[in-house]
Design a protein around this motif. Structure first.
Motif, mmCIF file in Angstrom:
data_model
loop_
_atom_site.group_PDB
_atom_site.id
_atom_site.type_symbol
_atom_site.label_atom_id
_atom_site.label_comp_id
_atom_site.label_asym_id
_atom_site.label_seq_id
_atom_site.Cartn_x
_atom_site.Cartn_y
_atom_site.Cartn_z
ATOM 1 N N LEU A 26 -3.096 10.859 3.430
ATOM 2 C CA LEU A 26 -4.268 10.378 2.691
ATOM 3 C C LEU A 26 -4.411 8.863 2.674
ATOM 4 O O LEU A 26 -5.464 8.349 2.308
ATOM 5 C CB LEU A 26 -4.235 10.901 1.250
ATOM 6 N N LEU A 63 -12.611 14.351 -0.730
ATOM 7 C CA LEU A 63 -12.181 14.845 0.572
ATOM 8 C C LEU A 63 -12.829 16.181 0.908
ATOM 9 O O LEU A 63 -13.034 17.022 0.033
ATOM 10 C CB LEU A 63 -10.664 15.049 0.578
ATOM 11 N N MET A 115 -10.926 11.409 -4.231
ATOM 12 C CA MET A 115 -11.256 10.826 -2.935
ATOM 13 C C MET A 115 -12.460 11.477 -2.271
ATOM 14 O O MET A 115 -12.922 11.007 -1.230
ATOM 15 C CB MET A 115 -10.043 10.920 -2.004
ATOM 16 N N THR A 174 -4.954 6.690 4.884
ATOM 17 C CA THR A 174 -6.038 6.128 5.708
ATOM 18 C C THR A 174 -7.423 6.586 5.243
ATOM 19 O O THR A 174 -8.404 6.351 5.934
ATOM 20 C CB THR A 174 -5.858 6.528 7.187
ATOM 21 N N LYS A 175 -7.469 7.232 4.071
ATOM 22 C CA LYS A 175 -8.737 7.706 3.496
ATOM 23 C C LYS A 175 -9.511 8.590 4.486
ATOM 24 O O LYS A 175 -10.659 8.307 4.848
ATOM 25 C CB LYS A 175 -9.614 6.524 3.050
ATOM 26 N N ARG A 224 -11.621 11.764 6.064
ATOM 27 C CA ARG A 224 -12.762 12.511 5.540
ATOM 28 C C ARG A 224 -12.527 14.013 5.581
ATOM 29 O O ARG A 224 -13.220 14.765 4.908
ATOM 30 C CB ARG A 224 -14.022 12.154 6.341
ATOM 31 N N THR A 235 0.831 -1.202 0.000
ATOM 32 C CA THR A 235 0.000 0.000 0.000
ATOM 33 C C THR A 235 0.863 1.249 0.000
ATOM 34 O O THR A 235 0.566 2.226 -0.706
ATOM 35 C CB THR A 235 -0.935 0.004 1.224
ATOM 36 N N TRP A 257 0.952 4.201 -2.834
ATOM 37 C CA TRP A 257 0.727 5.619 -2.543
ATOM 38 C C TRP A 257 1.912 6.477 -2.958
ATOM 39 O O TRP A 257 1.737 7.621 -3.406
ATOM 40 C CB TRP A 257 0.381 5.820 -1.069
#
Length: 262
Positions: free
Chosen positions: A170, A207, A205, A172-173, A175, A134, A138
Motif C-alpha cells: 500500500l 482502494l 485510501m 505506493t498508494k 488503485r 515513510t 507505514w
C-alpha cells in the motif's frame, strides 16, 4: 458496506476463460469493478476463484476473453496487450498483491524497512532519509513498532508478516489491490485484528480490491459486492449483504447455511 462509485469502471472483464488442457479453470466471467469498490470472489476449493484472480492480475494468461484496465491517464488498455515492462510497472506501482502466505510477497532476507522501501524506489524515490521515514510511518500504520524497522521478517510472527506485506503493497498508494485469502492460516484473534486493519486502510485510501476467500465472514466484512463461483462458473453475484442474506442459488444457500451451522 456502502460505496460511492465513479462513473467509469477501473476494470472491465468480458468472456474471461481459462482452460487447463480439457479442464475448466474459469469460464465466461463477465464483470466490472469501479474505483473504491471491494469485490469478493468466494467458493469452495477448486471452484476457480484463484485461477480467476491470477488471470485478472496477469499472473496467468487466459485462454480467451478480454481484461481492460483504466490507466492513470484515463485510457482503457487491454492488460494482455501491454508490454511485459508495462505490466511489471503496473504490478510494482498501481497494483498490489497480498498473498495468503506472506513469505510469497516479502523478501525474507532483508529488513522490514527495506521491504517497504523497495516499492518506493520502484516509483522513483531515491532519498534514503525520506524512504526510511515513510517506511517507519507505514510500519506504524500496520501496527508494527518502529523499532522493528531493521529486523528481517523471519523474526516476525505470521500476523506481523502479513501486516508488513500489506504495508509493502500500500505504500505506493495503488488503485487496485488483489488479495488471495489474506487471513488464511492465521489464528482467529489475529484474523480479526488483521481484518479490522484492512477494512480501515481500504476505506481511508479509497482502494479498489478484489479479494478471494472461502470465508463468507471475511467477504461480508470487507466487500461491497460478491461473486460466487462453482466449477469455474460465476453462479451468483450481487451486493454482498443481499446475496448472503437472501441467496438465490442452492449452492450459495448451502455455503451460507454451512457457515451458520459451524
Amino acid at each position: 458496506m456502502s460505496v460511492t462509485l465513479n462513473d467509469e469502471p477501473l476494470l472491465n472483464v468480458s468472456g474471461l476463460t481459462k482452460y487447463y488442457g480439457g479442464r475448466i479453470g474459469c469460464q465466461d466471467v463477465v464483470f466490472q469493478l469501479w474505483p473504491g469498490e471491494v469485490l469478493a470472489i468466494v467458493g469452495e476449493s477448486g471452484s476457480g476463484k484463484t485461477t480467476l484472480l491470477n488471470c485478472l492480475s496477469t499472473r496467468l494468461p487466459p485462454s480467451t476473453g478480454v481484461i481492460e484496465y483504466r490507466m492513470r491517464d484515463g485510457s482503457m488498455r487491454n492488460l494482455y496487450q501491454l508490454s511485459e515492462a508495462e505490466r511489471r510497472f503496473l504490478m510494482r506501482t498501481d497494483w498490489g498483491f497480498v498473498h495468503q502466505h506472506a513469505a510469497d510477497g516479502l523478501r525474507m532476507t532483508v529488513s522490514a524497512g527495506a521491504n517497504v522501501g523497495e516499492r518506493l524506489m520502484a516509483v522513483g524515490d531515491r532519498h534514503y532519509g525520506k524512504i526510511r521515514a515513510t517506511a517507519a510511518d507505514w510500519l506504524g500504520r500496520v501496527e508494527i513498532s518502529e523499532d522493528r524497522i531493521d529486523d528481517d521478517p523471519r523474526s516476525f510472527s505470521g500476523g506481523m508478516r502479513q501486516r508488513l506485506q500489506i504495508a509493502r503493497n500500500l505504500v505506493t498508494k495503488p488503485r487496485l489491490v488483489f488479495m488471495d485469502e489474506p487471513t488464511g492460516g492465521l489464528d482467529v484473534s489475529v484474523q480479526a485484528r488483521l481484518l479490522d486493519l484492512l477494512r480501515q486502510l481500504v476505506a481511508d485510501m479509497g482502494l479498489a480490491v478484489i479479494i478471494v476467500t472461502h470465508d463468507l465472514a471475511v467477504a461480508r466484512l470487507l466487500s461491497h459486492r460478491i461473486m460466487v463461483m462453482k466449477d469455474g462458473l460465476v453462479i451468483e453475484s450481487g451486493l454482498t449483504d443481499q446475496v448472503l442474506d437472501d441467496p438465490r442459488e442452492p449452492y450459495t444457500q448451502l455455503l451460507v447455511s454451512s457457515i451458520l451451522q459451524v
